[in-house]
Design a protein around this motif. Structure first.
Motif, PDB file in Angstrom:
ATOM      1  N   ARG A 125      14.999  38.264  15.994  1.00 37.48           N
ATOM      2  CA  ARG A 125      15.694  37.265  15.589  1.00 37.48           C
ATOM      3  C   ARG A 125      16.274  37.431  14.217  1.00 37.48           C
ATOM      4  O   ARG A 125      16.717  36.634  12.962  1.00 37.48           O
ATOM      5  N   LEU A 126      15.575  39.183  13.871  1.00 36.36           N
ATOM      6  CA  LEU A 126      16.382  39.534  12.599  1.00 36.36           C
ATOM      7  C   LEU A 126      17.706  40.040  12.347  1.00 36.36           C
ATOM      8  O   LEU A 126      17.860  40.798  11.270  1.00 36.36           O
TER       9      LEU A 126
ATOM     10  N   VAL B 146      17.515  44.479  33.628  1.00 36.64           N
ATOM     11  CA  VAL B 146      18.742  43.462  32.338  1.00 36.64           C
ATOM     12  C   VAL B 146      18.564  41.781  31.398  1.00 36.64           C
ATOM     13  O   VAL B 146      18.334  41.752  30.719  1.00 36.64           O
ATOM     14  N   SER B 147      18.036  40.923  32.719  1.00 37.06           N
ATOM     15  CA  SER B 147      18.072  40.674  32.974  1.00 37.06           C
ATOM     16  C   SER B 147      17.257  39.270  31.850  1.00 37.06           C
ATOM     17  O   SER B 147      17.349  38.800  31.105  1.00 37.06           O
ATOM     18  N   GLU B 148      16.151  40.074  32.149  1.00 36.74           N
ATOM     19  CA  GLU B 148      14.833  39.310  30.919  1.00 36.74           C
ATOM     20  C   GLU B 148      15.347  39.520  29.297  1.00 36.74           C
ATOM     21  O   GLU B 148      15.094  39.238  28.577  1.00 36.74           O
ATOM     22  N   THR B 149      15.822  40.692  29.626  1.00 38.21           N
ATOM     23  CA  THR B 149      16.426  41.275  27.781  1.00 38.21           C
ATOM     24  C   THR B 149      17.535  39.944  27.048  1.00 38.21           C
ATOM     25  O   THR B 149      17.291  40.216  26.412  1.00 38.21           O
ATOM     26  N   VAL B 150      18.289  40.117  28.218  1.00 43.76           N
ATOM     27  CA  VAL B 150      19.996  38.911  27.831  1.00 43.76           C
ATOM     28  C   VAL B 150      18.580  36.961  27.629  1.00 43.76           C
ATOM     29  O   VAL B 150      19.468  36.998  26.681  1.00 43.76           O
ATOM     30  N   GLU B 151      17.670  37.301  28.039  1.00 45.70           N
ATOM     31  CA  GLU B 151      17.544  35.865  27.954  1.00 45.70           C
ATOM     32  C   GLU B 151      16.477  35.904  26.429  1.00 45.70           C
ATOM     33  O   GLU B 151      16.583  34.750  25.807  1.00 45.70           O
ATOM     34  N   GLN B 152      16.298  37.256  26.181  1.00 48.01           N
ATOM     35  CA  GLN B 152      15.434  37.114  24.928  1.00 48.01           C
ATOM     36  C   GLN B 152      16.303  37.322  23.930  1.00 48.01           C
ATOM     37  O   GLN B 152      15.986  36.346  23.339  1.00 48.01           O
TER      38      GLN B 152
ATOM     39  N   GLY C  37      20.096  33.473  20.447  1.00 48.37           N
ATOM     40  CA  GLY C  37      21.203  33.283  19.519  1.00 48.37           C
ATOM     41  C   GLY C  37      21.392  33.871  18.688  1.00 48.37           C
ATOM     42  O   GLY C  37      22.595  34.020  17.680  1.00 48.37           O
ATOM     43  N   LYS C  38      21.529  35.522  19.243  1.00 48.93           N
ATOM     44  CA  LYS C  38      22.282  37.147  18.222  1.00 48.93           C
ATOM     45  C   LYS C  38      23.367  37.002  19.618  1.00 48.93           C
ATOM     46  O   LYS C  38      23.052  37.280  20.765  1.00 48.93           O
ATOM     47  N   PRO C  39      24.926  38.203  18.935  1.00 51.58           N
ATOM     48  CA  PRO C  39      25.207  38.030  19.610  1.00 51.58           C
ATOM     49  C   PRO C  39      25.317  39.541  20.247  1.00 51.58           C
ATOM     50  O   PRO C  39      24.236  40.551  19.210  1.00 51.58           O
ATOM     51  N   LEU C  40      25.437  40.095  21.315  1.00 51.77           N
ATOM     52  CA  LEU C  40      24.924  41.079  22.407  1.00 51.77           C
ATOM     53  C   LEU C  40      26.343  41.863  22.993  1.00 51.77           C
ATOM     54  O   LEU C  40      27.150  41.688  22.619  1.00 51.77           O
ATOM     55  N   LEU C  41      25.988  43.780  22.559  1.00 50.26           N
ATOM     56  CA  LEU C  41      26.875  44.513  23.157  1.00 50.26           C
ATOM     57  C   LEU C  41      26.373  45.222  24.068  1.00 50.26           C
ATOM     58  O   LEU C  41      24.821  46.426  23.277  1.00 50.26           O
TER      59      LEU C  41
END
Length: 216
Positions: A99-100, A118-124, A129-133
């Protein structure tokens, strides 16, 4: 200051290598000051930094309970980027940590096991509510599994165009408190890290542009 968190439930995905190499690249590219922060109890990133002769990037030792205040302090000191290594686990600590972030990197090796994990990491990340790459790590040259991995990940978010190949210089450099581009500034590894950093900066630029349009 931009806070970049590298997270993956899967051990051995290359989180520490990414944090160390990208933090050094921030300084090499003239985009610093860069700071690193190690939240993994194994302390691999901290050991790498202790072995390092160069003064940059700097490392912050901040208790997890005071992490938010610590990041605020770095911001006030003029830090441009803080890159954070995380433990390979799904935990309340990592959930709070995400969240930070201003951007979350998820390293993924091109293998079925990594894709399953990877699915659990993506869910986290989505819960935060943060952008991912996504970043492909330890990629094998001309391997069809790499293309398949990109295709699957693209369904869940943006995949960096710069892949991190399975190269010996990455491991060799880490043991000496250095990075592969520092061993050879014109090597394929140096090009990969520079391209990845450029891709990450573009993510921040696109996010800023989106904000301006939405407020206009």
């Amino acid at each position: 200051m931009k806070t970049i968190i590298v997270a993956s439930q899967k051990g051995g995905s290359g989180k520490t290598t990414l944090v160390s190499h990208l933090a050094v690249e921030v300084e090499r590219a003239g985009d610093g000051p860069a700071w690193i922060l190690d939240t993994d109890r194994q302390g691999t990133l901290s050991r790498w930094h202790e072995s390092r002769e160069a003064d940059t990037p700097q490392r912050a030792d901040v208790p997890f309970s005071k992490l938010s205040a610590g990041l605020d302090a770095l911001d006030k000191q003029g830090a441009a980027y803080c890159l954070i290594d995380t433990a390979p686990a799904i935990s309340d600590q990592n959930t709070k940590l995400l969240r930070l972030a201003d951007l979350i990197l998820i390293p993924v090796r091109p293998s079925p096991a990594d894709l399953w994990a990877v699915s659990e990491t993506v869910e986290q990340v989505r819960d935060a509510g943060k952008p991912l790459l996504f970043v492909i790590t330890q990629a094998k040259a001309q391997a069809s599994i790499t293309a398949q991995t990109v295709a699957v990940l693209s369904q869940h978010g943006q995949v960096a165009q710069a892949f991190i190949a399975d190269r010996v210089p990455y491991a060799v450099a880490m043991t000496a408190g250095r990075t592969a581009p520092e061993l050879s500034a014109k090597s394929p590894a140096a090009n990969e890290i520079a391209e990845l950093w450029a891709c990450m900066k573009a993510c921040f630029h696109e996010k800023k542009k989106t904000r301006k349009v939405s407020n206009g």
